[in-house]
Write a protein that holds these residues in place. Structure first.
Motif, PDB file in Angstrom:
ATOM      1  N   GLU A 615       0.819  -1.214   0.000  1.00 52.39           N
ATOM      2  CA  GLU A 615       0.000   0.000   0.000  1.00 52.39           C
ATOM      3  C   GLU A 615       0.851   1.261   0.000  1.00 52.39           C
ATOM      4  OE1 GLU A 615      -2.850  -0.099   3.124  1.00 52.39           O
ATOM      5  OE2 GLU A 615      -3.639  -2.068   2.565  1.00 52.39           O
ATOM      6  N   PHE A 616       2.086   1.156   0.464  1.00 54.52           N
ATOM      7  CA  PHE A 616       2.934   2.345   0.530  1.00 54.52           C
ATOM      8  C   PHE A 616       3.595   2.650  -0.815  1.00 54.52           C
ATOM      9  CE2 PHE A 616       2.859   0.891   4.966  1.00 54.52           C
ATOM     10  CZ  PHE A 616       2.398   2.044   5.569  1.00 54.52           C
ATOM     11  N   SER A 617       3.461   1.727  -1.773  1.00 48.79           N
ATOM     12  CA  SER A 617       4.039   2.010  -3.085  1.00 48.79           C
ATOM     13  C   SER A 617       3.294   3.144  -3.778  1.00 48.79           C
ATOM     14  CB  SER A 617       4.018   0.754  -3.956  1.00 48.79           C
ATOM     15  OG  SER A 617       2.691   0.300  -4.141  1.00 48.79           O
ATOM     16  N   ASP A 618       1.994   3.288  -3.486  1.00 48.01           N
ATOM     17  CA  ASP A 618       1.208   4.362  -4.090  1.00 48.01           C
ATOM     18  C   ASP A 618       1.262   5.653  -3.278  1.00 48.01           C
ATOM     19  OD1 ASP A 618       0.415   2.632  -6.117  1.00 48.01           O
ATOM     20  OD2 ASP A 618      -1.318   1.920  -4.971  1.00 48.01           O
ATOM     21  N   GLN A 619       1.674   5.581  -2.045  1.00 48.53           N
ATOM     22  CA  GLN A 619       1.765   6.777  -1.190  1.00 48.53           C
ATOM     23  C   GLN A 619       3.060   6.734  -0.370  1.00 48.53           C
ATOM     24  OE1 GLN A 619      -1.683   6.845   1.334  1.00 48.53           O
ATOM     25  NE2 GLN A 619      -1.701   4.628   1.626  1.00 48.53           N
ATOM     26  N   PRO A 620       4.203   6.843  -1.055  1.00 48.30           N
ATOM     27  CA  PRO A 620       5.485   6.751  -0.340  1.00 48.30           C
ATOM     28  C   PRO A 620       5.683   7.868   0.671  1.00 48.30           C
ATOM     29  CG  PRO A 620       5.805   7.527  -2.585  1.00 48.30           C
ATOM     30  CD  PRO A 620       4.380   7.095  -2.491  1.00 48.30           C
ATOM     31  N   ASP A 621       5.067   9.033   0.411  1.00 54.26           N
ATOM     32  CA  ASP A 621       5.224  10.143   1.341  1.00 54.26           C
ATOM     33  C   ASP A 621       4.614   9.826   2.696  1.00 54.26           C
ATOM     34  OD1 ASP A 621       2.904  10.064  -0.206  1.00 54.26           O
ATOM     35  OD2 ASP A 621       2.366  12.107   0.349  1.00 54.26           O
ATOM     36  N   LEU A 622       3.574   8.974   2.742  1.00 49.13           N
ATOM     37  CA  LEU A 622       2.964   8.602   4.011  1.00 49.13           C
ATOM     38  C   LEU A 622       3.955   7.864   4.889  1.00 49.13           C
ATOM     39  CD1 LEU A 622       0.587   8.214   5.959  1.00 49.13           C
ATOM     40  CD2 LEU A 622      -0.102   6.217   4.603  1.00 49.13           C
ATOM     41  N   PHE A 623       4.639   6.884   4.328  1.00 47.69           N
ATOM     42  CA  PHE A 623       5.602   6.129   5.142  1.00 47.69           C
ATOM     43  C   PHE A 623       6.786   7.003   5.566  1.00 47.69           C
ATOM     44  CE2 PHE A 623       9.128   3.121   5.778  1.00 47.69           C
ATOM     45  CZ  PHE A 623       8.557   2.309   6.748  1.00 47.69           C
ATOM     46  N   LEU A 624       7.221   7.898   4.694  1.00 46.84           N
ATOM     47  CA  LEU A 624       8.334   8.775   5.059  1.00 46.84           C
ATOM     48  C   LEU A 624       7.931   9.732   6.180  1.00 46.84           C
ATOM     49  CD1 LEU A 624       9.833   9.606   1.542  1.00 46.84           C
ATOM     50  CD2 LEU A 624      10.645   7.955   3.224  1.00 46.84           C
ATOM     51  N   ARG A 625       6.686  10.174   6.176  1.00 48.59           N
ATOM     52  CA  ARG A 625       6.219  11.011   7.295  1.00 48.59           C
ATOM     53  C   ARG A 625       6.145  10.194   8.581  1.00 48.59           C
ATOM     54  NH1 ARG A 625       1.155  13.164   7.052  1.00 48.59           N
ATOM     55  NH2 ARG A 625       0.464  11.862   5.326  1.00 48.59           N
ATOM     56  N   MET A 626       5.791   8.935   8.449  1.00 47.25           N
ATOM     57  CA  MET A 626       5.771   8.057   9.625  1.00 47.25           C
ATOM     58  C   MET A 626       7.178   7.879  10.183  1.00 47.25           C
ATOM     59  SD  MET A 626       3.007   5.288   8.128  1.00 47.25           S
ATOM     60  CE  MET A 626       3.391   4.032   9.322  1.00 47.25           C
ATOM     61  N   ILE A 627       8.141   7.705   9.303  1.00 50.88           N
ATOM     62  CA  ILE A 627       9.531   7.575   9.743  1.00 50.88           C
ATOM     63  C   ILE A 627       9.978   8.847  10.450  1.00 50.88           C
ATOM     64  CG2 ILE A 627      11.918   7.419   8.909  1.00 50.88           C
ATOM     65  CD1 ILE A 627      10.617   4.734   8.886  1.00 50.88           C
TER      66      ILE A 627
END
Length: 1439
Positions: A615-627
């Motif tokens: 799911e993070f392949s379509d919204q990579p910015d979400l995971f980077l904000r989580m990091i």
């Protein structure tokens, strides 16, 4: 290299025939002249070389302390010595690495004592030395000169020492000769109290002026040409030392004499690296390999791939790319061949990506003949059609380049492991089947790391023996010292207890093979005894460490679990399982519970659960904000397997035995327990790996998005005026009001010609368009604007700015153009009639202009311009050539934000992607090499040309200038020894860059070639000439006659001269391409099409038209807001601009203005707005509507509306959000608020915001340093908090105590801070407290001793400096991010001294150091030196 090389060609200063001294009262220079030939050492006649030699001989004799006698032998020896020195000097001058004029100019600005010399300055042989007594006065700097400013040269130091001897007062303080004091001219001389720390008078040119009778202008010219006269004292001192050493050398020893001065002996390593003058830089320049290849492959310089490894690489890369390509499955084999061919071009031929894409395009396309059904109506029709499928694009080529580097790293590590294994076998004859099987099968760095970990675990003792044998570890980190854990497992492996490990009935590798489903199943065997009974047997125990059965069984289980966890196959099983079934959960921390509220940008994942990795392949910015949130300590990210229990049960079946007995069940229990221990360790390891890989993948995706957006910006031709050809550079009038208000602040403008020259600039202070119906005339500035447009006749007017008021400026200018009927340039329409249209007015993207306006480049190009005028220049030049403006930014280009998530990606990745995009488009448009010689903006494009780089571009320009300037043809780039022309590039680099460097065709030049002005590569010139001959229908004899008469390019010249280029369209290229492939094995179909296009229109503009900004982009540029950050239904603070009878006018912080009708102001319609609100008051309002085109909005302030803002509706599936935890947290926070009884404060001040600390920091994040927010305090009703921005991501929260309050809701009439500072109102507090501290922060951060970086980086810089200057001491300031309002004063008193740091506190109007107050930075620096001196003398500074 010697000092002569460094100073050769400079003006002579400090002649031996002159002496200087200082008048202690006036500070003037007193010059003693003994037969002076000129002024300031500038000789009247330097043509007599023999006289110079005689002078040098005499000087050498004096230095040697002997008199020249008539003895023949010494004279002969001295003559030979001079001849050898002269010969060496001439050889060094010929060396390419020598310090010539351009090298000195390049690095001179980094040397504080260097001044660029005048171009017309005559070259003299050498710089003469000063008097011996002056040289002898120099001594090494000791503690009395610690932390002396590095700008003070040795000459000043000697004069200071002489002044000390002349003035006995200076003996009182050993630090008096370096304390820095400035005295205002109005104050006159320093006070007597400061006499002991006053700096001695410095040398001036007063004496020179009086002696020579020069006027001020002549003196200034002399200074500019020859410098101050003391710039090279440091070099003279080094040369003196060199001469003394040389005098002691054996003159017949060439190696001893050859030891000379090198660049690294003169300049710091950081300076050389910054100016690209290190040894490595010179090697890159000299090597005939593309610069980007050299830099990228530097870690693998010694790696040579075997033919087998090269084939493996082709398969490895094509398999990786195939998964991402949407190509028909039938094309997999052609795709693999295409990848292999591209690799051959890159590795064997060393072609760069642009060359391959432009000149080997046929290998990137798969063509096949597809049979067609014959048409009886067309008997002559072909039996087939050509089907072409594009296999690889330019982005794929860059991907192959990156994967090639990764594969080289893989092979490098694999080779190192293989070498280590062979060395172990040399010591002990053994074979490890697991290692030998898994090493060649490892295709990722993770798998190789698994094999390495296995090797270090399984053979730790052997590796220790090998390390001891070699006395050091091998390269690439393959050997490391075994830790205590490895030693423990070695002891178990070598003890009797290991028999209990074997008793588990299956090895770790066999179990992993079962789990991996490889080969036939390996069955588990049960021992005959119960586990506890077997552990109690005497043959298992190994006292004293393992003296009981329980200890033995525990050790065996730990050992077996470790073997499973370190099995490469088992790790592969776990990795596959995690990537297939892994999910991510977010858990807020206690800190996150308080900080992340519903308006926080991190709230979207505060309670996120069960997120699939895909799911993070379509919204990579979400995971980077989580990091980022995890790094800030607000959340914790956990990676787990979705079906962990079922996965574990499946593994149980692979390790358990199939027997049914009490003993079998007991052993199976132990095996399950061992597996649980191994899985616990593997889970943590896999979770870390998955999280790190997912982070890298998301960063790569965001960087790719940034690259695509940057490419879109680069893919813009200059703004195209109506009626002109695409690519024509326009004349631009740029106007901006910056951040000012229209009608109140000045509006600046700049006129820029098409060649980039700024010919005129100015400003308007009152642009006001009158109203004829009311009898209002236009302002004088409007008339001036109209006259300017009519006089200059611009092709386009560009407008931009920093606020929403710039939109008003655009509307005003549009109205003026419309009302005054201002027209653009005249052009011919399709009917050949002259016409002109309304003058173009565009809003320009200002992201480059914002960086340019205060840059050093702007100051150098336009030293007298105001920043806003430079901003206008930047806008104009962006309209003229966007790509040149981006290239001129250099490394600063990464400061441009192209994606909301760009801030989460390392700058190195962004820079790399931006560079590849720049390389693509620079090579698309080509570079006029002759224009680059005179235009620095064109020269900025050269490093991105195929085959070149920063270093090779510098070398290219330098050699071309040495060869005499402009080129006539491309062949001159490689040089010609017969014509004494140096080669600017080598053969391979020329092959890469030749077609991308074009030369305007000049038919009057016999050596000029029309094809040199095209994209056609020289290797294809013969094809182009053959096509031209066929187009002209010339036979072989005609061709030979043309060539014999006018050279090889004769046919092309004739085609152009007769304007017959269109005839190449009649050629049938398909048959010609087939002949080339059949006869010469050359695939040239696409190349022939390129030749046809270029012959007709060389270097045609292939970029898109200049892209105008959309309404959404203009809205973001002027307001800084996006649809995500500002939306309808959102509650925001607004400032009331005007209070009317039945309405309010308000403005948001972003500049958007709007109105609130009476019905939306209050729930009580009978109350007038004037009784509720006043001007400049800040209140909360809800956005009803936003007009993103006009930058206006409507608001509602009714209480029921403000209390119910629109909430984000997140599209979540069931199970994706932990509603129970969210509800529990809200109830918990509500209880805490109820207990505290906290009342919401409202203060009537424009800077008051109803924020908490986190919201205040977020609000100030985009503001300037020193901006302030007043907000409620958690300390009670009589407290308020003031948050101000100290620096980026650093904010200070000041507690303000209110005294003398009339009631609990009113503001106190006395505001106190820390019990020390008292103010009457917030305006006074902000100006005299916050702004005063912000001013001190600016003063600190602009000081030359301030370092931008962390404390660790600053300390590394100090250590590097003292290593390069062992006898110097140094200090620097850096910010303390953990304690806002504090700075570190870091210092190191010599190379071997300990690094130390003292805190510096910012207080209003002063700096506080060791409880001492200092009004400015100079006083702070001097105070520190005195404090340190006292500490060295035994007096410790107060704490």
């Amino acid at each position: 290299m010697s000092a002569r090389d460094l100073i050769s060609g400079e003006a002579e200063v400090n002649s031996q025939d002159e002496d200087e001294s200082f008048d202690e009262e006036t500070g003037e220079v007193r010059r003693k002249t003994n037969g002076v030939k000129g002024i300031n050492g500038h000789l009247e006649d330097s043509s007599e070389e023999d006289d110079d030699d005689d002078d040098e001989e005499a000087a050498a004799a004096v230095r040697k302390d002997f008199i020249v006698e008539d003895d023949e032998e010494p004279e002969e020896r001295e003559r030979r010595r001079r001849e050898r020195k002269k010969r060496r000097r001439e050889e060094r001058e010929e060396e390419e690495a020598g310090l010539d004029e351009e090298d000195l100019d390049l690095i001179g600005e980094a040397n504080p004592n260097f001044e660029r010399r005048a171009p017309s300055e005559p070259k003299l042989k050498r710089l003469k030395r000063g008097h011996k007594e002056d040289r002898d006065g120099y001594r090494s700097k000791g503690i009395e000169n610690i932390f002396d400013s590095e700008e003070e040269d040795e000459t000043d130091f000697r004069n200071q020492r002489q002044s000390h001897r002349a003035d006995p007062r200076n003996l009182q303080d050993e630090f008096a000769d370096f304390i820095e004091e400035d005295f205002d001219d109005r104050d006159g001389a320093p006070d007597d109290d400061d006499a002991d720390v006053a700096r001695p008078a410095v040398r001036t040119y007063t004496g020179i002026k009086d002696a020579a009778g020069l006027d001020e202008a002549a003196l200034e010219d002399m200074k500019e040409a020859f410098g101050e006269g003391d710039e090279y004292d440091w070099a003279l001192n080094i040369q003196d030392q060199e001469d003394e050493r040389e005098g002691a050398l054996d003159p017949d020893d060439p190696e001893a004499i050859a030891k000379g001065l090198e660049l690294k002996d003169v300049f710091e390593p950081s300076q050389l690296a910054e100016k690209l003058l290190t040894d490595e830089d010179h090697e890159i320049r000299a090597a005939d390999v593309p610069e980007r290849y050299q830099l990228a492959r530097a870690p693998y310089r010694d790696l040579v791939l075997t033919s087998e490894q090269f084939r493996e690489e082709g398969i490895w890369i094509s398999d990786f790319l195939w998964l991402r390509k949407k190509i028909k499955p039938t094309l997999k084999e052609p795709f693999r061949k295409a990848v292999a061919k591209v690799l051959e071009f890159m590795v064997a031929n060393e072609y760069e990506v642009p060359f391959i894409f432009q000149h080997r395009k046929d290998y990137l396309i798969h063509q096949e003949k597809v049979p067609v059904t014959p048409d009886p109506n067309e008997p002559g029709a072909p039996d087939f059609v050509i089907s072409a499928e594009k296999l690889l694009d330019q982005e794929d080529l860059w991907r192959i380049f990156d994967l090639d580097l990764k594969f080289r790293a893989l092979i490098d590590k694999r080779n190192a492991l293989s070498e280590t294994y062979k060395k172990l076998q040399d010591i002990v004859d053994f074979h490890d089947k697991v290692f030998e099987t898994m090493l060649p099968a490892a295709v990722t760095m993770e798998e190789l790391q698994d094999v390495q970990d296995y090797l270090h675990f399984q053979h730790a003792s052997k590796l220790a023996d090998l390390a001891a044998l070699n006395a050091s570890s091998t390269a690439n980190g393959t050997h490391r010292r075994p830790g205590s854990g490895r030693a423990l497992f070695d002891r178990i492996r070598n003890s009797n207890v290991y028999g209990l490990v074997r008793a588990f009935g299956i090895t770790a590798d066999a179990f992993a093979q079962n789990a991996l489903k490889e080969g036939r199943r390996r069955y588990t065997e049960d021992p005959a005894s119960h586990p506890e009974d077997l552990a109690d047997e005497e043959r298992i125990m190994d006292p004293p460490e393992y003296s009981t059965g329980a200890q033995c069984l525990k050790a065996a289980k730990v050992m077996f679990a470790e073997e499973i966890a370190l099995s490469p196959k088992m790790r592969k099983v776990m990795r596959v399982a995690f990537y297939q079934d892994g999910v991510i959960d977010c858990f807020r921390t206690e800190k996150g519970l308080r900080r992340i509220d519903e308006h926080h940008p991190y709230y979207s994942f505060k309670y996120l659960r069960n997120q699939q990795l895909t799911e993070f392949s379509d919204q990579p910015d979400l995971f980077l904000r989580m990091i980022r949130a995890e790094e800030e300590g607000l959340i914790e990210i956990k990676v787990r397997m979705q079906n962990e229990e079922s996965f574990k049960k499946r593994l149980y079946t692979e390790i358990e035995s199939d027997n049914y007995s009490e003993i079998a069940e007991a052993w199976n229990r132990e095996r399950r327990e061992v597996l649980d221990m191994a899985l616990l360790k593997l889970d943590r390891m896999m979770a870390r790996g998955v999280k790190e890989n997912l982070k890298n993948e998301c960063e790569d995706q965001v960087a790719k998005r940034c690259r695509e957006e940057f490419s879109r910006r680069l893919d813009q031709a200059p703004y195209k005026p109506k009626g002109m050809v695409l690519g024509t550079v326009p004349r631009v009038l740029a106007i901006s009001n910056g951040a000012g208000s229209l009608g109140r602040d000045a509006t600046c403008w700049a006129w820029v010609e098409e060649d980039g020259r700024v010919l005129e600039n100015g400003k308007f202070t009152d642009l006001f368009l009158g109203d004829p119906d009311r009898g209002q005339e236009d302002s004088e500035d409007v008339k001036s604007f109209v006259r300017l447009v009519e006089r200059r006749k611009p092709d386009v007017i560009g407008v931009s700015g920093f606020s929403a008021d710039s939109r008003k400026l655009y509307k005003l200018l549009d109205d003026i153009i419309e009302r005054k009927d201002l027209r653009g340039p005249t052009y011919e329409d399709d009917d050949n009639n002259d016409r002109s249209d309304k003058l173009d007015l565009v809003i320009v993207n200002d992201e480059v202009a914002r960086l340019y306006q205060t840059s050093e480049r702007a100051m150098l190009e336009h030293p007298g311009f105001a920043p806003l005028t430079n901003y206008c220049v930047g806008l104009a030049k962006y309209l003229q050539s966007p790509i040149k403006e981006y290239a001129a930014l250099g490394k600063d280009v990464t400061s441009i934000s192209l994606d909301p998530a760009q801030a989460y990606v390392p700058r190195e990745k962004i820079s790399k992607n931006f560079e590849t995009a720049m390389v693509d488009y620079v090579n698309l448009i080509g570079v006029d090499i002759n224009a680059a010689l005179s235009d620095p903006y064109t020269a900025n494009l050269l490093p991105y040309v195929c085959g070149l780089g920063l270093r090779k571009a510098q070398q290219l320009m330098k050699v071309i200038r040495l060869n005499g300037g402009d080129l006539i043809n491309r062949a001159e780039l490689v040089g010609d020894t017969s014509q004494q022309r140096l080669g600017a590039v080598g053969g391979r680099v020329w092959n890469n860059c030749a077609s991308f460097l074009y030369i305007d065709y000049d038919s009057s030049e016999s050596e000029a070639d029309f094809l040199d002005n095209s994209r056609i590569h020289p290797e294809d010139y013969e094809l182009a000439r053959k096509m031209a001959a066929d187009a002209l229908e010339l036979d072989e004899e005609d061709i030979d006659a043309e060539v014999n008469e006018s050279g090889l390019s004769a046919v092309i010249r004739r085609l152009i001269r007769e304007e017959q280029q269109y005839k190449v369209d009649d050629l049938i290229l398909e048959e010609y391409a087939e002949q080339l492939e059949t006869n010469n094995n050359l695939r040239k179909r696409a190349t022939l099409e390129t030749i046809r296009a270029e012959v007709q229109n060389p270097y045609e503009e292939l970029r898109n038209n200049f892209t105008l900004l959309s309404s959404e982009e203009i809205f973001t540029m002027f307001t800084g807001e996006t649809r995500e950050s500002l939306y309808e239904g959102m509650v925001v603070p607004i400032s009331i601009k005007k209070v009317g009878e039945d309405y309010l006018e308000a403005r948001m912080d972003c500049g958007i203005e709007g109105t609130i009708p009476a019905i939306d102001i209050s729930d009580r319609p009978d109350v007038m707005p004037r009784s509720l609100y006043q001007q400049f008051q800040t209140v909360q309002a809800k956005i009803r509507h936003i007009n993103r085109k006009t930058l206006t909005a409507t608001f509602v302030m009714r209480e029921n509306e403000v209390r119910n803002p629109v909430k984000h509706n997140y599209d979540r599936e069931a199970g994706d959000w932990d509603d129970d935890q969210e509800r529990a947290d809200k109830d918990s926070m509500k209880e805490k608020n109820d207990v505290s009884g906290r009342t919401q404060r409202v203060v009537k001040h424009p800077l008051f915001k109803p924020f908490n600390s986190a919201q205040a920091q977020e609000f100030l994040g985009s503001q300037a340093r020193g901006d302030v927010v007043i907000r409620p305090s958690s300390k009670g009703i009589d407290h308020l908090a003031v948050t101000w921005k100290v620096s980026d991501n650093i904010y200070q929260h000041i507690d303000v105590l209110e005294l003398d309050k009339s009631n609990q809701f009113s503001s106190g009439s006395t505001l106190t801070i820390g019990g020390k500072f008292k103010y009457s109102d917030f305006d006074e507090l902000i100006v005299n407290h916050v702004k005063a501290m912000a001013k001190k922060v600016d003063e600190m951060m602009l000081h030359e001793k301030y370092q931008n970086g962390t404390k660790a980086e600053t300390e590394r810089w100090l250590s590097t400096y003292t290593e390069a200057n062992p006898k110097r001491s140094v200090y620097a300031f850096c910010i303390d991010p953990k304690h806002p309002g504090y700075f570190f004063l870091c210092f190191k008193a010599g190379q071997h001294a300990q690094l130390q740091s003292w805190p510096v506190k910012i207080v209003p109007q002063a700096f506080e150091l060791q409880r001492n107050m200092y009004p400015d930075m100079r006083a702070l620096c001097n105070g520190f030196k005195l404090l340190f001196t006292n500490m060295q003398n035994g007096k410790r500074p107060g704490r």
